[in-house]
Each structure stands twice: as structure tokens, then as C-alpha cells.
Design a protein around this motif. Structure first.
Motif, PDB file in Angstrom:
ATOM      1  N   LYS A  74       0.805  13.579  -3.146  1.00  0.00           N
ATOM      2  CA  LYS A  74       0.026  12.442  -2.975  1.00  0.00           C
ATOM      3  C   LYS A  74       0.771  11.641  -1.753  1.00  0.00           C
ATOM      4  CE  LYS A  74      -1.361  12.279  -7.867  1.00  0.00           C
ATOM      5  NZ  LYS A  74      -1.068  11.263  -9.190  1.00  0.00           N
ATOM      6  N   GLU A  75      -0.142  10.574  -1.078  1.00  0.00           N
ATOM      7  CA  GLU A  75       0.487   9.367  -0.403  1.00  0.00           C
ATOM      8  C   GLU A  75       1.054   8.302  -1.168  1.00  0.00           C
ATOM      9  OE1 GLU A  75      -0.962   6.785   3.265  1.00  0.00           O
ATOM     10  OE2 GLU A  75      -2.496   8.491   2.611  1.00  0.00           O
ATOM     11  N   LYS A  76       2.147   8.071  -0.796  1.00  0.00           N
ATOM     12  CA  LYS A  76       2.861   6.976  -1.548  1.00  0.00           C
ATOM     13  C   LYS A  76       2.186   5.494  -1.069  1.00  0.00           C
ATOM     14  CE  LYS A  76       6.785   9.762  -2.579  1.00  0.00           C
ATOM     15  NZ  LYS A  76       6.387  11.077  -2.122  1.00  0.00           N
ATOM     16  N   PRO A  77       2.204   4.674  -1.943  1.00  0.00           N
ATOM     17  CA  PRO A  77       1.603   3.485  -1.547  1.00  0.00           C
ATOM     18  C   PRO A  77       2.521   2.553  -0.703  1.00  0.00           C
ATOM     19  CG  PRO A  77       2.008   3.300  -3.881  1.00  0.00           C
ATOM     20  CD  PRO A  77       2.552   4.878  -3.399  1.00  0.00           C
ATOM     21  N   ASP A  78       2.063   1.572  -0.225  1.00  0.00           N
ATOM     22  CA  ASP A  78       2.918   0.679   0.512  1.00  0.00           C
ATOM     23  C   ASP A  78       3.553  -0.233  -0.525  1.00  0.00           C
ATOM     24  OD1 ASP A  78       4.159  -1.669   1.747  1.00  0.00           O
ATOM     25  OD2 ASP A  78       2.532  -1.786   2.975  1.00  0.00           O
ATOM     26  N   ALA A  79       5.098  -0.245  -0.667  1.00  0.00           N
ATOM     27  CA  ALA A  79       5.737  -0.841  -1.480  1.00  0.00           C
ATOM     28  C   ALA A  79       5.398  -2.301  -1.609  1.00  0.00           C
ATOM     29  CB  ALA A  79       7.382  -0.668  -1.411  1.00  0.00           C
ATOM     30  N   GLY A 123       0.644  -0.706 -12.710  1.00  0.00           N
ATOM     31  CA  GLY A 123       0.238   0.465 -13.418  1.00  0.00           C
ATOM     32  C   GLY A 123      -1.008   1.188 -12.763  1.00  0.00           C
ATOM     33  N   ARG A 124      -1.340   1.004 -11.644  1.00  0.00           N
ATOM     34  CA  ARG A 124      -2.411   1.679 -10.855  1.00  0.00           C
ATOM     35  C   ARG A 124      -2.196   2.884 -10.228  1.00  0.00           C
ATOM     36  NH1 ARG A 124      -7.089  -0.543 -13.077  1.00  0.00           N
ATOM     37  NH2 ARG A 124      -7.000  -2.941 -13.265  1.00  0.00           N
ATOM     38  N   VAL A 125      -1.109   3.090  -9.788  1.00  0.00           N
ATOM     39  CA  VAL A 125      -0.682   4.108  -9.051  1.00  0.00           C
ATOM     40  C   VAL A 125       0.278   5.243  -9.771  1.00  0.00           C
ATOM     41  CG1 VAL A 125       0.193   5.088  -6.908  1.00  0.00           C
ATOM     42  CG2 VAL A 125      -0.915   3.124  -6.987  1.00  0.00           C
ATOM     43  N   PHE A 126       0.232   6.819  -9.922  1.00  0.00           N
ATOM     44  CA  PHE A 126       1.014   7.598 -10.693  1.00  0.00           C
ATOM     45  C   PHE A 126       1.515   8.537  -9.593  1.00  0.00           C
ATOM     46  CE2 PHE A 126      -2.224   5.286 -13.171  1.00  0.00           C
ATOM     47  CZ  PHE A 126      -1.338   4.882 -14.288  1.00  0.00           C
ATOM     48  N   THR A 127       2.812   9.036 -10.072  1.00  0.00           N
ATOM     49  CA  THR A 127       3.366   9.864  -9.269  1.00  0.00           C
ATOM     50  C   THR A 127       2.992  11.398  -9.210  1.00  0.00           C
ATOM     51  OG1 THR A 127       5.057  10.557 -10.981  1.00  0.00           O
ATOM     52  CG2 THR A 127       5.410   8.566  -9.693  1.00  0.00           C
ATOM     53  N   ASP A 128       3.485  12.378  -8.576  1.00  0.00           N
ATOM     54  CA  ASP A 128       3.157  13.802  -8.493  1.00  0.00           C
ATOM     55  C   ASP A 128       2.966  14.536  -9.850  1.00  0.00           C
ATOM     56  OD1 ASP A 128       2.166  13.696  -5.803  1.00  0.00           O
ATOM     57  OD2 ASP A 128       4.323  13.669  -5.310  1.00  0.00           O
TER      58      ASP A 128
END
Length: 371
Positions: free
Chosen positions: A15-20, A26-31
Motif C-alpha cells: 500500500k501507499e503510506k500516508p503523509d505522516a 485508526g483509519r489507515v492499516f499496514t500491509d
């Protein structure tokens, strides 16, 4: 758990990683995620790290009907040197097993689960954000999966660990939040499940939180369920009050969650020789302390927010402003110290930090141990 190793299936579609700088909680999850199953008489088995994905579960799975579930929350951090580390994970896994006991869920091997989580974090190290105030949130949870419409403990369970890069839990960050004291609804009572980290406790809190949200409050402060008099905890935090130089926090009574951050704050205060006491404290006493000028600070503690100062408290149509609605010196000192230890910028005199090894070295070490 006999000779239970973690097998790994690497994701082929990263996945593309979000802008830190733009992370919310709790909205984005890792690979990847960790999964393990339980069935009688085998026990916990088939520990595996697999690509993050939906799960398939029978509509009659007992978790949907009787709510037999537990969860935990902890974080991974990256140091200025680029090393990944965990903060007191053993305390979280000890509490997970206490919750398991209360919900009639089989206990897990804490040492094995910690090693499996360390392997998952090592694999996902690039997902740990580096911006100030950010971290990688770790959510272990267990659900009952037996397909059976009967009120009894399940014989089948699934344990999962998912990861989410996160920013501040509250939009206010370390700035003070507004809290509403809850009079109508009850979250938990002694003898219930309040001291366990189970989903039902949070479901019971939603109505009061929804009402508070509409009135502009960040959280609800719960009173005891019997007399509706004594302060217990905020929805996602334990609470502390500095009154006339002494720090007071509600004593654990069977309906309050024993927070890891709460325990850490108490240890820090004792380390600094600041008077701290665990006892019952009524909401009347708190408002009287404000009236006579002895209520100096109020703040919540928890994994998600670390330290969250309270700037306003509302109870029975009375509203008090604490410390001029500014972050108190003690709350700031605790926040700076805890986050300093967590991010590796301050000394850890308590042995709270667990390093996460490099993934390749970890795999090699596991392989050699197996030989």
C-alpha cells in the motif's frame, strides 16, 4: 503451545503510506497482520503473518450474538537513530490474559505472542511514522468464532493483531479538553466487566458519548454505577487530579480498567517524590476543591493520548475551568517524560522499553533457534 512458530506470507501488493503530517487515529492499516486460531483440544495454533485482508466468518459465530471478545492497545515508536521499540508490551499482554479470564477465553502464551508481535513490527517497520507525536498503534484482539446459537463459552477463537500508523488521538493534542460528567448512564459496576478490556464496555458508553459530542465535549467522565457519586474513569483514559499539591487517582475497584499508562504515571510520580494516592474521590469533592482554589490540575492517561489535560468539567449544569484552561506543569512534565522514553530521547530508568530487532536478523535468529 508446542513448537509453534510464526509462518510468514509476504504481501505482493504494498500500500501507499500516508503523509505522516496528516495522520488521524485508526483509519489507515499496514500491509500485514498476525493471525492465530484456537480450537479444542488443539489449543492455540497456526500462528501466521499474512497480508492485511478481510476475514470470512460464519453468520452464527458466537461473537456476533453474545459479544465474547477482548482487545488491547499499545504502540511502536522509532528512535532518532531509526530503531523501532515498544513501550511496556508485557503489561498489555498480562492484561489481555486477565480480560481473557473474565470473558472465559483461553489464555494465550504471553511470551510467544510478544515475540510474534515483535516479528510483525519488524516486518512493518517502515510503517512507523517519524513525525512528532506519531506512532504505530498495535491492536491485538480475540473473538469467539464457533458457529452456535447458545449462551455458553465458545470452543473456537481467532486472535488477530492489526497495525495502524496514527497521529494524535484528540485533535487538541496535549492542549486541554472539555469533559462532561455523566449522570444518567452507567458504563460498568463492580462484579461486571469494567476491569476487562472488552468491546461491550465501549458499546455501553456510546450513547453518553454521542450526547456529549453534540454538546462540544471531547469525552465523558463516568461515575460509579451504584451511588453515582465517585469518579471512575473517562471513556478511553484513567484520570488524575492534583489537589493541594497531592495527586489523586481513583482506586481500582473492579469496574475501572487498570491502565498501563496509569501505572507508569504512578511510578513516575513516586520516582519524583510527588505525593500520589489511589483512593475514592467524589465529584462533589472535586468541585469543592475547585471552589476553594486547591484543584490545581486534572488530566487523563492512556495509550492513545498518553496525557490529556482537562480544561473544563461540566456536572449538573455546573461548569468549572481548571488551571485557566491551560496545560499544567505536571501534566506537561509527565507527557514529555513518557514520550521521551517512548521515542528514545530520554533515559529509561525503569526498563520499560522493548527493542524490536531488524527483521532479517530476527528471521536468522529464529531459524538458528529452530536448528
Amino acid at each position: 503451545m508446542e513448537e509453534c512458530k510464526v509462518r510468514v506470507e509476504r504481501s505482493q501488493a504494498k500500500k501507499e503510506k500516508p503523509d505522516a503530517q496528516e495522520l488521524v487515529f485508526g483509519r489507515v492499516f499496514t500491509d500485514h497482520m498476525l493471525v492465530m486460531d484456537y480450537a479444542e483440544p488443539v489449543g492455540w495454533h497456526d500462528a501466521r503473518i499474512v497480508p492485511y485482508q478481510p476475514i470470512t466468518i460464519d453468520p452464527s459465530a458466537m461473537v456476533f450474538h453474545y459479544g465474547q471478545s477482548v482487545f488491547e492497545g499499545l504502540k511502536a515508536y522509532v528512535t532518532p537513530e531509526g530503531e523501532a521499540q515498544l513501550f511496556r508490551p508485557k503489561k498489555n499482554l498480562e492484561r489481555l490474559n486477565r480480560s481473557n479470564d473474565r470473558l472465559c477465553i483461553p489464555r494465550v502464551d504471553e511470551e510467544f505472542l510478544l515475540e510474534a508481535i515483535r516479528e510483525l513490527i519488524a516486518l512493518e517497520k517502515d510503517w512507523i511514522p517519524k513525525a512528532e507525536g506519531t506512532s504505530l498503534y498495535i491492536r491485538p484482539f480475540i473473538i469467539s468464532t464457533e458457529p452456535f446459537l447458545g449462551v455458553a463459552p465458545s470452543h473456537h477463537y481467532k486472535l488477530m493483531v492489526i497495525l495502524s500508523p496514527v497521529g494524535a488521538y484528540y485533535k487538541e493534542g496535549i492542549n486541554p479538553v472539555k469533559i462532561a460528567v455523566e449522570n444518567q448512564f452507567i458504563r460498568a459496576v463492580k462484579g461486571g466487566t469494567g476491569e476487562a478490556k472488552t468491546g461491550g464496555n465501549y458499546a455501553a458508553s456510546l450513547k453518553a458519548q454521542e450526547i456529549a459530542d453534540k454538546s462540544g465535549f471531547a469525552q465523558v467522565l463516568w461515575l460509579d454505577g451504584v451511588e453515582k457519586k465517585y469518579i471512575e474513569e473517562v471513556g478511553s483514559m484513567n484520570v488524575f487530579f492534583k489537589i493541594n499539591g497531592e495527586v489523586v487517582t481513583p482506586a481500582l475497584n473492579g469496574s475501572i480498567l487498570e491502565g498501563v499508562t496509569r501505572n507508569s504515571v504512578i511510578q513516575l510520580l513516586k520516582h519524583w517524590n510527588i505525593p500520589v494516592i489511589e483512593r475514592r474521590i467524589s465529584v462533589e469533592e472535586l468541585f469543592e476543591a475547585h471552589a476553594n482554589g486547591t484543584l490545581e490540575e486534572a488530566f487523563g492517561t492512556g495509550t492513545a493520548a498518553v496525557i490529556s489535560p482537562m480544561g473544563q468539567l461540566s456536572w449538573n449544569d455546573k461548569n468549572i475551568v481548571i488551571n485557566g484552561e491551560k496545560t499544567g506543569a505536571l501534566a506537561k512534565q509527565l507527557y514529555d517524560t513518557l514520550t521521551g522514553i517512548q521515542y528514545g530521547t530520554m533515559e529509561d530508568p525503569f526498563g520499560w522499553i522493548e527493542p524490536v530487532p531488524d527483521y532479517q536478523k530476527l528471521v536468522e535468529a529464529v531459524s538458528q533457534a529452530g536448528n
